[in-house]
Structures are given as C-alpha cells and as structure tokens.
Design an enzyme around this catalytic site. Sequence first.
Site, short mmCIF file in Angstrom:
data_model
loop_
_atom_site.label_atom_id
_atom_site.label_comp_id
_atom_site.label_asym_id
_atom_site.label_seq_id
_atom_site.Cartn_x
_atom_site.Cartn_y
_atom_site.Cartn_z
N SER A 112 -26.25 -10.98 67.09
CA SER A 112 -25.63 -10.64 65.81
C SER A 112 -26.09 -9.27 65.34
CB SER A 112 -25.99 -11.68 64.74
OG SER A 112 -25.40 -11.34 63.50
N LYS A 117 -25.62 -19.38 66.75
CA LYS A 117 -24.81 -18.18 66.47
C LYS A 117 -23.47 -18.58 65.86
CE LYS A 117 -23.54 -13.83 66.54
NZ LYS A 117 -22.10 -13.79 66.55
N HIS A 174 -24.23 -19.37 62.35
CA HIS A 174 -24.45 -18.08 61.68
C HIS A 174 -23.12 -17.48 61.25
CE1 HIS A 174 -24.37 -13.67 61.80
NE2 HIS A 174 -25.63 -13.68 61.40
N ASN A 175 -22.15 -17.46 62.17
CA ASN A 175 -20.85 -16.87 61.86
C ASN A 175 -20.11 -17.67 60.80
OD1 ASN A 175 -21.56 -15.11 63.86
ND2 ASN A 175 -19.69 -15.34 65.04
N GLU A 197 -21.53 -16.72 57.63
CA GLU A 197 -21.01 -15.36 57.39
C GLU A 197 -19.61 -15.41 56.77
OE1 GLU A 197 -19.18 -12.16 60.43
OE2 GLU A 197 -21.28 -12.69 60.83
#
Length: 632
Positions: free
Chosen positions: A294, A349, A352-353, A356
């Site tokens: 990231s 991940k 995480h996105n 986000e």
Amino acid sequence: MIIIVTGVSGSGKTTLGSLLAKKLRLPFFDADDFHPPANIQKMSMGIPLTDQDRLPWLEHLADSMLQWENSGGGILACSALRENYRETLQVVPKIIWLHLKGSKELLHERMNNREGHYMKPGLLDSQLETWEEPEYGMHLDVSKTPETLLEEVMQLDEINACESHFGVIGMGVMGKSLALNLAENGIPTAVYNRHVPGKEEKIASTFATTNQEFPLLKGFDNLEAFIGSLAKPRKILLMIPAGAVIDQQIQQLEPMLEKGDIIIDGGNSFFEDSTRRFRALSEKELHYIPMGVSGGEEGARKGPSMMPGGNKEAYDIIAPYLKKIAAKDASGKACVSFIGPDGSGHFIKMVHNSIEYAEMQVLAETVHLMKYGLKLSYPEISKIMKSWGTEGLKSYLLDITVEILTVKEGKNFLLDLILDKAEQKGTGGWSLTTALKYHVPYSPLSEAVTARLLSSQKEDREELAGLYSHRFGAFAEDKVILLEKLKNAYTLTRIINHEVGFNLMHQVSEQENWNLDFSEISRIWTNGCIIRSSLMENMTGLFKENSSLLKTKAIKTKVKELRFDLAYIIGLGLQHAYALPVMSAAANYLFGRITSDSSANLIQAQRDFFGAHTFQRKEDPTGGYYHSDWKN
C-alpha cells in the site's frame, strides 16, 4: 555485492569507498570505526598494532560483512595489509577487492595534510613494511583523481555482471517505482516485462536504460535471461494484474525455478486465490508469498507499507530487503511485518482497501455537507479541514483532500470539472463477499462500495433527479455549532469504519487460526499506506490488550461523547435530501452493536410463523429451540 577497498593509511580508501557507495547506492563502512578503544589509543600514541590487536577487529568486521551480504551488500574501506588479514575477511563467496597503491612521498604528504585523525604519519613506514602485495583484485594508482578511479572501477566486469538479489516482473507504475526503490537502496535488481509485438516492446530494457543513474538496475526482455540473472534462492516480485494473469505467469516461471526459490505476489490478489497458490507451490517446494503493498506510486517509490504472508521461512529470507525499502514508523522501524499463513497478507490488504473506501466516502459526504448545506467555498472547507488535522484528526486522506480543494484550472476549481462517477478495482467488493461468507456485519464499509456503484449510474441519476426535482437544502442552524457537530460526526464515523474492518480481520483470523496481531498490523499501517493517520497510531497501543476498539476505555469515552452529534448530523442531512450512506450505516452499526435488546425477536417470531424455523427463549439457559403454533 561486497567491495573492499584496501591500502595503507593516506591512500584514499575512504574517499573512493564513499564515491562508490554513492554511485552504487550501497552503504559505506570504514573499518577504522570498528576498532576497539584500546587499538585507537595505541595508534593515537604512534604505537603500531600487533596481529593480536588486529584479530578481534578483523573478526568483528567479518561478522558484520555476513550481515551486509544478507541485506544487499556494502562498501568497506579497510587497510587489510597482510594476506592472512584478507583471508579472515573472506567470509562471503563474492568479494570485489580494490587495492590502492602510491608512492611513499605522496602518501606521507596526504597524511600530513589530514587533521584530527588518530593515525599518526609516523606509522606509515610500519604499514608499508607490513603490506603484502595481493595477486588478485584490481590495483589502482592513487596519483589519479578519485573521480578517475571511480570511472575505472565502474568498468569492472564483476560489478556489471553481478547477480541481482531481487527480480521484479511487471513494469507498470507500481512495478517501476518498487524497482527504483530497491536499486536506490543498494539492492541489485533485475526487471522484466512481457513482450507484446506492437504494444509492449522492450519495456524493461528501456526502463533500465533511461535510469542509468542506478547501475544496480538491469532490464531484461527475455524471461529466461531474467531468471538466469538472479542470485539463488531467486526472489521474484510479481507486480502484475490480479486473477488469471498471476496463474499464467507462475505457470511460465515454474519450469525455470528450483527448490527454495521465492515468488512474491505484490498485487491485489483475492486472498482465497493466494491461499490456493501458496499450497500448490508449497507441494512443489517453491515458496509463494502473497504480499499486500500500500502507498500508491509515491509510497512504492519512497517507502510503502507491506503485508507479506505465506511462509515465515521464506519471509525471513526477503525481510532484510523489504525492511530497506519500506516506510518507517515514528520510532524508525520498518512498516513491514510477517502477517501470517496462507493468503493472510492479501486478506488484510483487502480489508485495508475496504477501510480506505469508507474513509474516502465519509470525506466526500463531509465536504458535500459543507459545500451545499453550509454554503462554504472550497478554500474555506480546505482551511477548516486543515485545522482538523491539528486537532487529532490528521490522516493522509484528509491531507490530500485539503490540497485537492484548492487546485484550480483557469478560473474554475478542478474538483468541479471532474465527472462524479467513482470507479473501483474490486477489493471493496471482495471484502463485502468475505464478510457475508464469514457472517460478519459490514454495513458501513459495504455502503462505501454501494455509493460508488450508484455514482457510476450517472445518466440514470440525472434522469431521476429531473423527475423528482431533487435539490439540496441549505442549513439554517448556526454554522459554528454545526461545524463542531460535523467534525464530531466525522470523527466517530472514522472510528466505526476502523472497528468494522478490524472486526472482520478478527473474526476471519479466529476461524482460520491465523493468529493475526492487530497491534502490529496497525503499526505497519502508521506510515506508507493510504489509511495512515493519527488514529492508526493510537490503535497500535489500543490493540495490545483489546481485540475491539469499542471495548477500549479511550474509545468508549469518545463514542459516548460523539454519538449524538453523529445522529444529529445524519438527521439534519437526510431532512435536507443529502445521501449520507457511510455516516448513516456507521450510526446504525454502532447503535445495533451496543444495544442489548434489539428488534430481532420479532424477526425470529416471523420466521417461525411462516416457516417453522423455531426460536430460542430468554429464560432457557440451555439455548434450546422452540416452535409455536401462532394461529391458536
């Protein structure tokens, strides 16, 4: 690559070594810095060192060289006067030896001109007597300028033909940025890109040629040549699109690889695919590391946050390289850590996105309310949000929003010229399907995905807006009071966004026995990644003793303080025709999560009524199931 520059005192070892280190992007070490205090004291007094004095010093250097070799190499300036001294230093298989030679008069003149050095000029005779001429390595005349010597050294075949420690496949934006990051940090790096006639030709070789300031970077347009250039065990980073392309690339690589070689998938692959690949390659004694990366283009170039999973043994091999190129947290520690087995690196991940997505959406909702409800200009909104950053709300996404709001194109703000159709690459949707699969509530983050899907239907929205004469209403309330409530609503929504994402990680970790460390995950997300923020820094400590943000004392206090402002802003916004999907879902999630008596008893009664699905009773401690004949 280990390069040792030898010669007596005054020959220019430090000067040439420093120039080489800068040119090759490798760390420079001066052997004089490794001497114990007793040796330095003797030399300061003009007393020559004995072999007994030098042995611990040389052994310390040898141990250090092993560490340098494991993390990409280094340049060492060391007198190494005798052959047995040089043999003690020959602890790694490949050393490039550079021997500096000059007349006694020139060396003596240089030593006399040095100020503050503990090596006295009178020791030069002793060093020259001790010097044993080596029959190997490159011999250099110190009467030449350091720049000339540097040019001569850079022509060495051993330097130009050295094996690369890392290979990168895929020369898109992220692949190129990571390759330059590796090379800049002194890691010999090979790059490869597929050849497609008329579309993608000589991408990798051209990339290396246009970046000649990085001599450790080599480009290959042939896959076999690329594989052949890599040191064993081979470490190959895939920076190519997720999906079938990854499987095709692995299939191409397999016949060329050997037991113990490592494939690292640095793209946004779906974690279940990564688990399948990890297990299949493990059976063939090849390592596969699914690694989330990231930070976007800038992060990849200057220091990303990285989330490798798969095999700990393989991670330990690549860890020194990853730590060199990763972002650093507030204490200077690299923002990379082994996440766990299987596809766990890609899983976090993906989450995480998803966080986000929600963070971006709540910022969009907040700006929308300020612009239309409070009738503030972009510069005014930017100034207010910038002040929020100094009040505990600092984040990368807030910072870039502050900048975006002030950018103009001619007389217009660029933001007003951008079509309001948000796109996505799939990780947000994967998070939603994963949450459903593992029975984890995910509404705030799923609403961020839905908002993007709705935005993409621009033509339909415009038609319906005309049919319904939809207009945003302006707020009549006091602006100062509303801005404080809006800041509080934004603050609490962000907390809930993170709680939802980390709760999914917690539930999946337990069901898959991954044993994820949420404090460590928070730490590697404090820098380099897109959702880095002061909140994430606080979460590093909060997760050391808790698995849920809502159960921590600090967050509990915040929730109690801010929850009614969140509800107020949502109510006000909805009354004035503003869509607030993430804010609304965050409040619903929060109140649903902290409610002891929910409305779900009626749902169970309905299910039993029409389908005899049964229900549990409050007074039954055994948790047994019951059915009622509702019509009698």
